[in-house]
Design a protein around this motif. Sequence first.
Motif, short mmCIF file in Angstrom:
data_model
loop_
_atom_site.label_atom_id
_atom_site.label_comp_id
_atom_site.label_asym_id
_atom_site.label_seq_id
_atom_site.Cartn_x
_atom_site.Cartn_y
_atom_site.Cartn_z
N UNK A 139 0.85 -1.19 0.00
CA UNK A 139 0.00 0.00 0.00
C UNK A 139 0.89 1.24 0.00
N UNK A 140 0.84 2.01 -1.08
CA UNK A 140 1.60 3.25 -1.20
C UNK A 140 0.63 4.42 -1.00
N UNK A 141 0.91 5.24 0.01
CA UNK A 141 0.01 6.34 0.33
C UNK A 141 -0.20 7.24 -0.89
N UNK A 142 -1.45 7.46 -1.22
CA UNK A 142 -1.79 8.31 -2.35
C UNK A 142 -1.85 7.59 -3.68
N UNK A 143 -1.40 6.33 -3.73
CA UNK A 143 -1.38 5.59 -5.00
C UNK A 143 -2.10 4.25 -4.93
N UNK A 144 -2.52 3.85 -3.74
CA UNK A 144 -3.18 2.56 -3.61
C UNK A 144 -2.19 1.41 -3.58
N UNK A 145 -2.66 0.23 -3.90
CA UNK A 145 -1.80 -0.95 -3.86
C UNK A 145 -1.00 -1.07 -5.16
N UNK A 146 0.30 -1.31 -4.99
CA UNK A 146 1.21 -1.46 -6.11
C UNK A 146 1.74 -2.88 -6.14
N UNK A 147 1.84 -3.46 -7.33
CA UNK A 147 2.36 -4.82 -7.47
C UNK A 147 3.88 -4.83 -7.30
N UNK A 148 4.39 -5.93 -6.78
CA UNK A 148 5.83 -6.09 -6.54
C UNK A 148 6.43 -7.03 -7.58
N UNK A 149 7.71 -6.80 -7.87
CA UNK A 149 8.45 -7.69 -8.75
C UNK A 149 9.85 -7.91 -8.17
N UNK A 150 9.96 -8.65 -7.07
CA UNK A 150 11.27 -8.84 -6.44
C UNK A 150 12.26 -9.60 -7.32
N UNK A 151 11.76 -10.32 -8.32
CA UNK A 151 12.66 -11.09 -9.18
C UNK A 151 13.67 -10.20 -9.88
#
Length: 283
Positions: free
Chosen positions: A168-180
């Motif tokens: 959850x990024x404040x002001x942007x909603x949920x962001x997908x992750x790509x740790x690979x």
Amino acid sequence: MAATTVTRFAPSPTGRLHLGHAHSALLGWQAAREAGGRFLLRIEDIDPVRCRPEYTDAILHDLAWLGLDWNAPPRIQSRHLPEYGAVLKRLSGMGLLYPCFCTRADIAREVAAIGHAPHGPDGLLYPGTCHRLSAEARAARIAAGEPYALRLDMAAALARLAAPLSFEEQGRGRLRCDPARFGDVVLARKDTPASYHLCVTHDDALQGVTLVTRAEDLLPATDLHRLLQVLLGWPEPRYRHHPLLLGADGKRLSKRHNAPTLAALRQDGHSPAAVWTMAMGHG
């Protein structure tokens, strides 16, 4: 009942604080105070080469001069190395770490042989040289006293996930992750007992941080931090990545670019209130 807002400011004592640091510290402090929450100070001094005790003292002095206070004694990371070692042991027990004996020169030669140089958020991606070693070869090199780092086996780590990662990024909603995109990242170096990524994620969980406020250049690292949080069963904080403070030349304020330090501004006669104004982008 809503959870208490807990933020933190976590500088490394590798130099004096400048306006960019003040901007980040003030944002975190204000977020906690406006919510009636807690603001914590953490000194991230695990690098024995670059970190110096006199800079830790200067950080405490500069923040107090600005009028900031914190709700617990500062956490000094170098005093908690066994805790980070215990986390590495957990990850190793899960089969997620392997020793890497490569030097930077070794990696450069391997990449040159491959013919291309893929990069991730932390720089050149590791080509997997030591991942291909047998258990017997690894054990023999360790027994011979050869120094090594510990790398995360990214493929094995991702295989443990039950669902895609996000935050959850404040002001942007949920962001997908790509740790690979980090590849087999180093979690403990030959000369440093644990990496930034491991220590910061561990400490945020331990200290109950609920809102991570930090500069936007660390936004990509959140993908890796979320992976560690899930692997280790740690809670997920919210995040707020703020824009970098820029100088008159349009470049980010940093130690490398000789940004004006708080000490220099103080010596030039600026008041804490004036520095607050400059740090928050109104000056």
